[in-house]
Design a protein around this motif. Structure first.
Motif, PDB file in Angstrom:
ATOM      1  N   THR A  37       0.834  -1.196   0.000  1.00  0.00           N
ATOM      2  CA  THR A  37       0.000   0.000   0.000  1.00  0.00           C
ATOM      3  C   THR A  37       0.869   1.246   0.000  1.00  0.00           C
ATOM      4  O   THR A  37       2.028   1.217   0.396  1.00  0.00           O
ATOM      5  CB  THR A  37      -0.910   0.067   1.244  1.00  0.00           C
ATOM      6  N   PHE A  38       0.263   2.303  -0.459  1.00  0.00           N
ATOM      7  CA  PHE A  38       0.917   3.609  -0.393  1.00  0.00           C
ATOM      8  C   PHE A  38      -0.178   4.624  -0.126  1.00  0.00           C
ATOM      9  O   PHE A  38      -1.119   4.743  -0.901  1.00  0.00           O
ATOM     10  CB  PHE A  38       1.621   3.936  -1.707  1.00  0.00           C
ATOM     11  N   LEU A 532      -9.648   7.669   8.433  1.00  0.00           N
ATOM     12  CA  LEU A 532      -9.725   6.265   8.004  1.00  0.00           C
ATOM     13  C   LEU A 532     -10.715   5.475   8.846  1.00  0.00           C
ATOM     14  O   LEU A 532     -10.814   4.262   8.713  1.00  0.00           O
ATOM     15  CB  LEU A 532      -8.334   5.627   8.056  1.00  0.00           C
ATOM     16  N   GLY A 533     -11.431   6.177   9.721  1.00  0.00           N
ATOM     17  CA  GLY A 533     -12.503   5.496  10.431  1.00  0.00           C
ATOM     18  C   GLY A 533     -12.289   5.322  11.925  1.00  0.00           C
ATOM     19  O   GLY A 533     -13.221   4.948  12.640  1.00  0.00           O
ATOM     20  N   TRP A 534     -11.071   5.574  12.410  1.00  0.00           N
ATOM     21  CA  TRP A 534     -10.824   5.461  13.833  1.00  0.00           C
ATOM     22  C   TRP A 534     -11.862   6.293  14.584  1.00  0.00           C
ATOM     23  O   TRP A 534     -12.228   7.343  14.100  1.00  0.00           O
ATOM     24  CB  TRP A 534      -9.410   5.959  14.145  1.00  0.00           C
ATOM     25  N   PRO A 535     -12.382   5.894  15.704  1.00  0.00           N
ATOM     26  CA  PRO A 535     -11.944   4.772  16.548  1.00  0.00           C
ATOM     27  C   PRO A 535     -12.446   3.384  16.131  1.00  0.00           C
ATOM     28  O   PRO A 535     -12.060   2.416  16.781  1.00  0.00           O
ATOM     29  CB  PRO A 535     -12.503   5.145  17.913  1.00  0.00           C
ATOM     30  N   ASP A 536     -13.258   3.305  15.096  1.00  0.00           N
ATOM     31  CA  ASP A 536     -13.643   1.962  14.665  1.00  0.00           C
ATOM     32  C   ASP A 536     -12.450   1.286  14.006  1.00  0.00           C
ATOM     33  O   ASP A 536     -11.628   1.943  13.380  1.00  0.00           O
ATOM     34  CB  ASP A 536     -14.802   2.049  13.656  1.00  0.00           C
ATOM     35  N   ASP A 537     -12.415  -0.014  14.113  1.00  0.00           N
ATOM     36  CA  ASP A 537     -11.300  -0.744  13.527  1.00  0.00           C
ATOM     37  C   ASP A 537     -11.664  -1.103  12.091  1.00  0.00           C
ATOM     38  O   ASP A 537     -11.949  -2.250  11.770  1.00  0.00           O
ATOM     39  CB  ASP A 537     -11.039  -1.997  14.368  1.00  0.00           C
ATOM     40  N   GLU A 540     -10.099   0.085   6.141  1.00  0.00           N
ATOM     41  CA  GLU A 540      -9.230   1.144   5.623  1.00  0.00           C
ATOM     42  C   GLU A 540      -8.105   1.454   6.600  1.00  0.00           C
ATOM     43  O   GLU A 540      -6.959   1.658   6.217  1.00  0.00           O
ATOM     44  CB  GLU A 540     -10.028   2.434   5.378  1.00  0.00           C
ATOM     45  N   LEU A 541      -8.489   1.509   7.863  1.00  0.00           N
ATOM     46  CA  LEU A 541      -7.496   1.826   8.880  1.00  0.00           C
ATOM     47  C   LEU A 541      -6.420   0.741   8.906  1.00  0.00           C
ATOM     48  O   LEU A 541      -5.228   1.022   8.947  1.00  0.00           O
ATOM     49  CB  LEU A 541      -8.193   1.934  10.247  1.00  0.00           C
ATOM     50  N   LYS A 542      -6.872  -0.487   8.874  1.00  0.00           N
ATOM     51  CA  LYS A 542      -5.934  -1.620   8.876  1.00  0.00           C
ATOM     52  C   LYS A 542      -5.003  -1.546   7.682  1.00  0.00           C
ATOM     53  O   LYS A 542      -3.814  -1.815   7.785  1.00  0.00           O
ATOM     54  CB  LYS A 542      -6.727  -2.932   8.792  1.00  0.00           C
ATOM     55  N   LYS A 543      -5.579  -1.199   6.551  1.00  0.00           N
ATOM     56  CA  LYS A 543      -4.828  -1.275   5.308  1.00  0.00           C
ATOM     57  C   LYS A 543      -3.916  -0.073   5.087  1.00  0.00           C
ATOM     58  O   LYS A 543      -2.765  -0.222   4.715  1.00  0.00           O
ATOM     59  CB  LYS A 543      -5.827  -1.364   4.155  1.00  0.00           C
ATOM     60  N   TYR A 544      -4.440   1.103   5.308  1.00  0.00           N
ATOM     61  CA  TYR A 544      -3.706   2.303   4.878  1.00  0.00           C
ATOM     62  C   TYR A 544      -3.024   3.061   6.016  1.00  0.00           C
ATOM     63  O   TYR A 544      -2.370   4.067   5.775  1.00  0.00           O
ATOM     64  CB  TYR A 544      -4.642   3.236   4.103  1.00  0.00           C
ATOM     65  N   TYR A 545      -3.198   2.622   7.228  1.00  0.00           N
ATOM     66  CA  TYR A 545      -2.533   3.293   8.346  1.00  0.00           C
ATOM     67  C   TYR A 545      -1.458   2.384   8.887  1.00  0.00           C
ATOM     68  O   TYR A 545      -1.707   1.189   9.014  1.00  0.00           O
ATOM     69  CB  TYR A 545      -3.539   3.635   9.456  1.00  0.00           C
TER      70      TYR A 545
END
Length: 947
Positions: A37-38, A532-537, A540-545
């Motif tokens: 990812t980037f 990226l959606g935080w505080p939900d897991d 997107e958060l998993k992938k791009y953060y």
RNA sequence: GGGUGUAUAGCUCAGCGGGAGAGCACUACCUUGACAUGGUAGGGGUCACAGGUUCAAUCCCUGUUACACCCA
């Protein structure tokens, strides 16, 4: 057919739409399966702002990186969005209300005013994002966020509550930078100290029970109304005996102590200073050390308040200054007035309003604690700054970081999730005058209510929009005002005595939400993960953060970068990005900062309209050398507009000559030196552009592409290809057509990140012939041409270029008419030269405008001669050339070679050099010497033949 | 006051421990079948100054000067 001229205005919109239609900006578009990812998050521009040249640079760089990595097959996300920009937006809307003669903010009330702001946001909030589209930004618009979106607001509340629970956010009464116009606290960073011609007033304060007096010096005489002491240095012989005595404050008549404190500088002024703890940061510290109670003499508008003598009340601080100086003068207390340069704190935005140190209750974040991991990350290289020198700036600030005042007395922003209620009689702090109201901090009102019910043991009721109604609220109103610092110890004592809550026993306890909002940068600090959606897991958060690169200007390194580091590490335990690329400021041609008042603003949209988005972007990229401000010269923009045209015309030429892509074309299969050479040169250019972008050296990427396209492809390859394309050798023609088409494809790819529109347009045009294109250029593959370099072809073409340039040079110097075709004779040619002449004959004759080429053994008198390799090239121009000039030309060259040889001999004759220099350097010098001597001999021979 | 950066062609700027570069501007010539938003050739620089390190400095180090920016 490619149109005769490229018209950016007509093409850009259509191309942009084609990208949108192809969903090419969506996260992961064009990614190879399982790709790395980037991700980049955009520095969110102010929602009501419009694109300025700094944005253009910032987003051009991001788009270059994004397009580059997307083409390299990575799973790319460019996260766009805007910032609510508390103060700026609120001010804009207030100004609009005023201009259209509508009721003011306060007249409208909070709810209605906020409705108006949202209205304004809906109306103009899309402007800047649309302008970014004009620039060609390939952000994933479907994921656009706004700092006041519900999700982001939830993140803000969660962060606030958790930091509060950890004790990292607290409420305190402190001196803050107060903006009397906006009536809010602002941060240290929003204050700009400007040197101003000021005055230092020397005032006489009579010592109590004495004939003596102390002279104090001040730049702000009006604050004397709030003086609570006079300080002298404890070691100052002049004043030591006075410490412990008192002075009588003129006008006010207050008896205040003389204290010994090292803050008083004996060298400065009279050596004695007046101490006004409520209105000066240094004095506040002195006050703490000597237990002096601050006396606030200003209203929130910085007018004199009720703590001052009647005749001054209501005066503006500057009016008060004049009156006080006049009154002091009249009573003989003004000793003298000194003209002096002083630093005056102005608000950084408008530089119009003088900021006032002001004592209020505010929320603070303990930045010192949060800064530690953020410092460590950079020290240990988990986040690096490019250029690296900014790391020092970061350290310097972070190591001395001050508590961060996060509350603002505004309406537009994230309302602080804190609810106030009266203190319970059982509360141990009930009797503490300075304890203030009971605070319930919670992410939701329901949670706050729950906490409050537990505290009070009975029902509570939340009141919003101020506490204007209800009988029981009369008493509570006093508490409400505590956050505005209107509560004096006297009134507090009175309230306690009255026991106002006695009458409330049977009713619900009133809760009132904090009216203040958070500093805009509080929500921006969460941007890399809140978007990226935080505080939900979220996936997107998993992938791009964590994200990859943060691209930003150095001016917000403290405001934003440092705070994202702090918040990112605190809440995700990861650095929000591994690289921070800091670009410079864009200035005008003379190096001045662009500003509306200077009138030197260059509007990027104007540039786009005048020169096209590609030329605008390319200029910014080409000028973005690291660590240096860029001065935008219009001549550069014009030059790159011409570059776009050049590329366009080269493509047209190829099309006219039927240079079509060939399915399965293998550049390695080329037979002709000219094709083998251009393919190799393309590979080198591709490597240079790739390296430039990878290393954030955008200027190097741009100039590598520019030099190759113009200086190599157009200037030489196209010219060299012409005789082949119009020649009789069908096989050579076919190879050249295929090669030219192949190279153009590579050029379009290499230029695409910097010039997306014209390249995509040409990609489409050139796709009309030959094999069908599978994809748009934006999602095509980045060139990987390693291994195509061909040293032999390169040497041959280099030789040809030198020869052609040499002949042209002689022609010009000898004033041979440009149209004249002249004969060329070659003497002393070996096998290599012979082969090359044969292979390049057509090109040579065309480019050097030759009529004939022959081998000879004698040189006609009066010829111009050119030495290249082992051969000498003769232009028999007897009668045309000026013999004297030709002799001078050859002699000049000999002189230069002699100089070179002499220089090299000096080096080689130096024992130290031979002993210590690396072998290859010595060898190089020897080779150069031999070549120079060889060449000198041939030129000398030519000179001898001349007459 | 502390800190950082910059000084290279007329202008805007690259570059770099071992032969001074680009674009623009300038000069001359050229409507050569992609392009005059073009082509060809050319002039123009003690790489701010003074020391030092090195076999070798425009480049590294120190100092000076000038300018810019950041912090107080």
């Amino acid at each position: 057919m490619i149109e005769k001229t490229y018209e950016p205005g007509a093409v850009e919109g259509r191309i942009y739409q084609s990208w949108l239609d192809a969903n090419a900006f969506a996260a992961g578009a064009g990614a190879k399966p399982g790709a790395e990812t980037f991700s980049i998050v955009i520095p969110p521009p102010n929602v009501t702002g419009s694109l300025h040249i700094g944005h253009a640079l910032n987003n051009t760089i991001q788009d270059i990186l994004i397009r580059f990595e997307r083409m390299r097959g990575k799973d790319v996300l460019w996260q766009p969005g805007t910032d609510h920009a508390g103060i700026a937006t609120q001010m804009i809307v207030e100004r609009r209300l005023m201009e259209s003669q509508q009721p003011s903010r306060r007249e409208l009330g909070r709810e209605e005013f906020l409705r108006r702001v949202w209205e304004w946001k809906a109306e103009s909030g899309g402007t800047i994002m649309n302008q970014l589209r004009r620039l060609g930004a390939s952000a994933d618009w479907s994921r656009e966020r706004f700092t006041m979106d519900e999700g982001l607001s939830e993140a803000v509340r969660k962060v606030f509550v958790e930091l509060h629970a950890k004790g990292l956010i607290y409420r305190a009464k402190r001196l803050v930078n107060w903006h009397p116009g906006l009536e809010t606290a602002i941060s240290d960073l929003e204050v700009e100290n400007i040197e101003t011609n000021g005055k230092m007033w020397h005032l006489k304060y009579p010592v109590d029970n004495s004939d003596e007096y102390v002279v104090v010096a001040t730049t702000r005489p009006e604050t004397m109304l709030g003086d609570t002491a006079v300080a002298v240095h404890p070691d100052d012989e002049r004043y030591r005996q006075l410490i412990g005595q008192h002075v009588i404050l003129p006008i006010v008549g207050r008896r205040i102590p003389i204290v010994g404190d090292e803050y008083a500088d004996p060298e400065l002024g009279s050596g004695a200073v007046k101490i006004t703890p409520a209105h000066d940061f240094n004095d506040f510290e002195v006050g703490v050390r000597h237990d002096l109670r601050p006396i606030n003499i200003f209203t929130p508008q910085a007018r004199i308040n009720g703590y001052a003598p009647k005749e001054y009340r209501g005066l503006d601080r500057f009016e008060a200054r004049e009156k006080i100086v006049a009154d002091l003068d009249a009573m003989g207390a003004l000793v003298w007035v000194e003209e002096k340069k002083i630093m005056v704190p102005y608000d950084e935005k408008t530089k119009q309003v003088v900021i006032e140190p002001y004592l209020t209750d505010q929320w603070f974040a303990n930045a010192e604690v949060l800064a530690q991991p953020a410092l460590k990350s950079v020290r240990e290289g988990r986040t690096v700054f490019v250029p690296k020198s900014y790391e020092n700036t970061y350290y310097a600030w972070m190591e001395n970081i001050k508590p961060w005042c996060i509350s603002r007395q505004l309406w537009w922003g994230h309302q602080i999730p804190a609810w106030y209620g009266p203190r319970n009689n059982a509360d141990p702090d009930f009797n503490r005058a300075d304890a203030g109201p009971k605070v319930f901090v919670a992410a939701t009102e329901a949670e706050a209510v729950k906490q409050a019910m537990a505290y009070y043991g009975r029902a509570v009721e939340v009141h919003t929009g101020g506490l204007q109604s209800g009988a029981y609220l009369k008493a509570y109103a006093a508490f409400e005002t505590t956050q505005r610092d209107r509560l004096t110890p006297q009134t507090w004592a009175q309230i306690k005595q009255d026991d106002p809550f006695a009458e409330l026993r049977d009713s619900k306890v009133p809760l009132h939400r904090d009216e203040d909002v958070l500093d805009t940068w509080f929500s921006s600090a969460l941007w890399p993960f809140s978007t990226l959606g935080w505080p939900d897991d979220t996936p997107e958060l998993k992938k791009y953060y964590p994200t990859d690169v943060l691209v930003t200007g150095f001016d917000i390194i403290f405001f934003w970068v440092a705070r994202m580091m702090m918040m990112g590490l605190e809440f995700t335990h990861q650095e929000p990005f591994h690289t921070v690329y800091m670009h410079a400021l864009v200035r005008d041609e003379r190096g001045q900062k662009m500003s509306k008042t200077r009138g030197n603003v260059i509007d990027p949209l104007g540039l786009i309209e005048g020169y096209g988005a590609d030329a605008t972007r390319f200029t910014l990229a080409a000028m973005a050398a690291q660590g240096r401000d860029l001065r935008l010269a219009m001549s550069r923009v014009e030059g790159y507009r011409n570059f776009v045209t050049k590329l366009w015309n080269a493509a047209r030429f190829l099309e006219m000559n039927e240079c079509r892509r060939v399915a399965g074309f293998d550049p390695k299969s080329c037979r002709l030196p000219v094709n083998r050479w251009i393919v190799g040169a393309t590979a080198r250019a591709a490597a240079a552009v790739t390296r430039g972008i990878e290393e954030y050296k955008f200027n190097e990427a741009a100039s590598a592409a520019y030099d190759f396209v113009w200086g190599t492809f157009c200037d030489w390859y196209v010219e060299l290809a012409k005789p082949i394309l119009t020649g009789d050798d069908a096989e050579a023609r076919a190879e050249t057509q295929a090669t030219a088409a192949f190279v153009l494809d590579q050029i379009l790819k290499l230029l695409h990140p910097m010039m997306p529109f014209v390249t995509e347009e040409l990609w489409g045009e050139t796709g009309k012939a030959g094999p069908r294109r599978e994809k748009l250029l934006i999602v095509s593959e980045w060139p990987d041409l390693a291994g195509l370099e061909d040293a032999e072809a390169e040497a041959e073409m280099g030789w040809l270029i030198d020869l052609v340039s040499g002949i042209r040079s002689v022609r010009t110097e000898m004033n041979v008419p440009a149209a004249a075709k002249i004969p060329l004779q070659i003497i002393g040619a070996g096998v290599e030269t012979g082969t090359r002449v044969e292979s390049q004959l057509a090109a040579l004759m065309r480019l050097a405008r030759l009529g004939s080429v022959d081998y000879v053994s004698d040189v006609p008198k009066g010829s111009a001669q050119l030495v290249l390799g082992e051969a000498t090239f003769v232009l028999p121009l007897a009668g045309i050339i000026d013999l004297g000039a030709e002799r001078a030309r050859l002699e000049k060259e000999i002189g230069k070679l002699d100089e070179d040889v002499e220089k090299i001999d000096r080096k080689l004759g130096n024992e130290q050099f031979v002993a210590k220099a690396p072998e290859e350097v010595i060898e190089e010098q020897r080779t150069r010497r031999a070549e120079a001597i060889d060449r000198r001999e041939r030129i000398a021979a030519a000179l001898a033949r001349l007459s």
